[in-house]
Design an enzyme around this catalytic site. Sequence first.
Site, PDB file in Angstrom:
ATOM      1  N   LYS A 173       0.873  -1.342   0.004  1.00 44.92           N
ATOM      2  CA  LYS A 173       0.024   0.031  -0.064  1.00 44.92           C
ATOM      3  C   LYS A 173       0.945   1.314   0.030  1.00 44.92           C
ATOM      4  O   LYS A 173       0.472   2.287  -0.337  1.00 44.92           O
ATOM      5  CB  LYS A 173      -0.943  -0.170   1.146  1.00 44.92           C
ATOM      6  CG  LYS A 173      -2.121  -0.891   0.964  1.00 44.92           C
ATOM      7  CD  LYS A 173      -3.171  -0.617   2.191  1.00 44.92           C
ATOM      8  CE  LYS A 173      -4.414  -1.515   1.682  1.00 44.92           C
ATOM      9  NZ  LYS A 173      -5.773  -0.982   2.548  1.00 44.92           N
ATOM     10  N   LYS A 227      -3.343  -8.620  -6.614  1.00 41.76           N
ATOM     11  CA  LYS A 227      -4.866  -9.101  -6.369  1.00 41.76           C
ATOM     12  C   LYS A 227      -5.722  -8.323  -6.664  1.00 41.76           C
ATOM     13  O   LYS A 227      -5.411  -6.999  -6.723  1.00 41.76           O
ATOM     14  CB  LYS A 227      -4.827  -9.275  -4.677  1.00 41.76           C
ATOM     15  CG  LYS A 227      -4.747  -7.993  -3.965  1.00 41.76           C
ATOM     16  CD  LYS A 227      -5.194  -8.267  -2.502  1.00 41.76           C
ATOM     17  CE  LYS A 227      -5.460  -6.980  -1.670  1.00 41.76           C
ATOM     18  NZ  LYS A 227      -6.430  -7.077  -0.486  1.00 41.76           N
ATOM     19  N   LYS A 256      -9.795  -2.937  -4.310  1.00 38.37           N
ATOM     20  CA  LYS A 256     -10.803  -1.757  -4.508  1.00 38.37           C
ATOM     21  C   LYS A 256      -9.720  -0.541  -4.905  1.00 38.37           C
ATOM     22  O   LYS A 256     -10.175   0.447  -5.590  1.00 38.37           O
ATOM     23  CB  LYS A 256     -11.345  -1.354  -3.066  1.00 38.37           C
ATOM     24  CG  LYS A 256     -11.978  -2.386  -2.699  1.00 38.37           C
ATOM     25  CD  LYS A 256     -12.666  -1.648  -1.167  1.00 38.37           C
ATOM     26  CE  LYS A 256     -13.056  -2.557  -0.100  1.00 38.37           C
ATOM     27  NZ  LYS A 256     -12.128  -2.888   0.721  1.00 38.37           N
TER      28      LYS A 256
HETATM   29  N1  AQP Z   1      -8.634 -10.367  -3.939  1.00 29.80           N
HETATM   30  C1  AQP Z   1      -8.914 -10.837  -2.956  1.00 29.80           C
HETATM   31  N2  AQP Z   1      -9.265 -12.072  -2.878  1.00 29.80           N
HETATM   32  C2  AQP Z   1      -9.966 -12.662  -1.937  1.00 29.80           C
HETATM   33  N3  AQP Z   1     -10.181 -11.956  -0.805  1.00 29.80           N
HETATM   34  C3  AQP Z   1     -10.146 -10.739  -0.667  1.00 29.80           C
HETATM   35  N4  AQP Z   1     -10.207  -9.827   0.248  1.00 29.80           N
HETATM   36  C4  AQP Z   1      -9.824  -8.580  -0.187  1.00 29.80           C
HETATM   37  N5  AQP Z   1      -9.230  -8.768  -1.603  1.00 29.80           N
HETATM   38  C5  AQP Z   1      -9.489 -10.121  -1.744  1.00 29.80           C
HETATM   39  C6  AQP Z   1     -10.820  -9.977   1.336  1.00 29.80           C
HETATM   40  O1  AQP Z   1     -11.983  -9.042   1.598  1.00 29.80           O
HETATM   41  C7  AQP Z   1     -12.128  -8.756   3.106  1.00 29.80           C
HETATM   42  C8  AQP Z   1     -12.025  -7.173   3.004  1.00 29.80           C
HETATM   43  O2  AQP Z   1     -11.087  -6.429   2.606  1.00 29.80           O
HETATM   44  P1  AQP Z   1     -10.537  -5.090   3.196  1.00 29.80           P
HETATM   45  O3  AQP Z   1     -11.546  -4.278   2.665  1.00 29.80           O
HETATM   46  O4  AQP Z   1     -10.693  -5.204   4.765  1.00 29.80           O
HETATM   47  O5  AQP Z   1      -9.268  -4.954   2.835  1.00 29.80           O
HETATM   48  P2  AQP Z   1      -8.312  -5.387   1.700  1.00 29.80           P
HETATM   49  O6  AQP Z   1      -7.707  -6.674   2.140  1.00 29.80           O
HETATM   50  O7  AQP Z   1      -7.151  -4.606   1.645  1.00 29.80           O
HETATM   51  O8  AQP Z   1      -9.157  -5.390   0.354  1.00 29.80           O
HETATM   52  P3  AQP Z   1      -9.009  -4.532  -1.154  1.00 29.80           P
HETATM   53  O9  AQP Z   1     -10.127  -4.606  -1.921  1.00 29.80           O
HETATM   54  O10 AQP Z   1      -7.588  -4.878  -1.356  1.00 29.80           O
HETATM   55  O11 AQP Z   1      -9.180  -3.168  -0.226  1.00 29.80           O
HETATM   56  P4  AQP Z   1      -8.095  -1.724  -0.588  1.00 29.80           P
HETATM   57  O12 AQP Z   1      -7.727  -1.658  -1.971  1.00 29.80           O
HETATM   58  O13 AQP Z   1      -8.697  -0.643   0.098  1.00 29.80           O
HETATM   59  O14 AQP Z   1      -6.790  -2.328   0.092  1.00 29.80           O
HETATM   60  C9  AQP Z   1     -10.839  -9.182   3.676  1.00 29.80           C
HETATM   61  O15 AQP Z   1     -11.258 -10.362   4.348  1.00 29.80           O
HETATM   62  C10 AQP Z   1     -10.015  -9.724   2.483  1.00 29.80           C
HETATM   63  O16 AQP Z   1      -9.024 -10.707   2.924  1.00 29.80           O
END
Ligand code: AQP
Length: 330
Positions: free
Chosen positions: A115, A198, A201
Amino acid sequence: MGTNRKRVLSGVQASGNLHLGNYIGALRQFIDLQRDYDCYIFIADLHAITVPQDPKALRKQIRSVVNMHLACGLDPDKVTLFRQSDVSAHSELGWLLNTIATMGELKRMTQFKDKAGGKAEASVGVGLFDYPVLMAADILLYEADLVPTGEDQKQHIELARDLAQRFNHRFGRTFRMPKPMIPKIGARIMGLDDPSVKMSKSAASAGNRIELIDSEDVIRKKVSRAVTDSGSEIKAGPKKPAVTNLLTIMCALTDRTVAELEKEFAGKGYKEFKEALADTVVAALKPIQQTLAELEKNPKYVDEVLARGAEKARPVAERTLAAAKQAMGL
Ligand code: AQP
């Protein structure tokens, strides 16, 4: 709660529109778990402010993430659904745990490195660096037995366990040891335009993800543009990361195995497979989007769900916080 059910805790950040990775890796699991577990699910708005954000957009985003949880099938009569910032014990326990966490262990967190995007350390926000400690507080406050999550969060849950162990060792048994609960299929959905990162968002390119609010047209376009691998076989394997990812999405949404899908698409080309995948995604998201539209017309109901959730979560969290303060001599 007066039940012997195991407790489950999980949160989703309000940092953008939810995507298929969030759905498969997290939300869909919550829906299955709510029947048999005592579930606490929260919208992680304090985590969302660890990256630059606009207050107006954040407010909207928080609401849309709550609505999406309900639209995906979370039942507020079965689950305690709340906003993290409505329960101040999260911030307080986060501070207490900061005093036993080390810079070294936080520097090892790979999500922070991803990040921070290669920025010089001096310009990375302290909140972003420290966010796994807040996440440990989120988990430990509710004496969670299990934390359903995608693979990306496993390291953070291990940190929560380390901090719980250290705290219990120094100050006496206070926290329950949580365990991660990672789905067998779909624990790490990758970007459609780049299977080496991955689905996320915050990925810069919209082609990285299918958002749960994407229209049928957009879904079909994104799937048809998804990168594939050399060769034309629909087969999973280390040499075919892009096709493996698409097969994983289809498996997760249809409850079928990779072997079954490989058999079905043997001798067929990418075009046919992608059309079938797009049909699957559209069919999975349609009922969610219909419920979402209904919820958006009823903000009072959603306010009431959040107020009820915070009221149920607060006493549980405050009890653990009080025990931690007492143990530390405060
Ligand atoms: N690509 C993924 N595949 C499977 N699981 C995923 N999760 C996120 N991306 C994937 C799971 O979704 C839950 C919520 O995630 P989060 O919003 O708390 O944060 P994150 O893991 O950082 O998700 P993002 O989408 O990548 O958000 P940003 O871009 O804001 O950091 C968690 O249980 C995560 O494991």
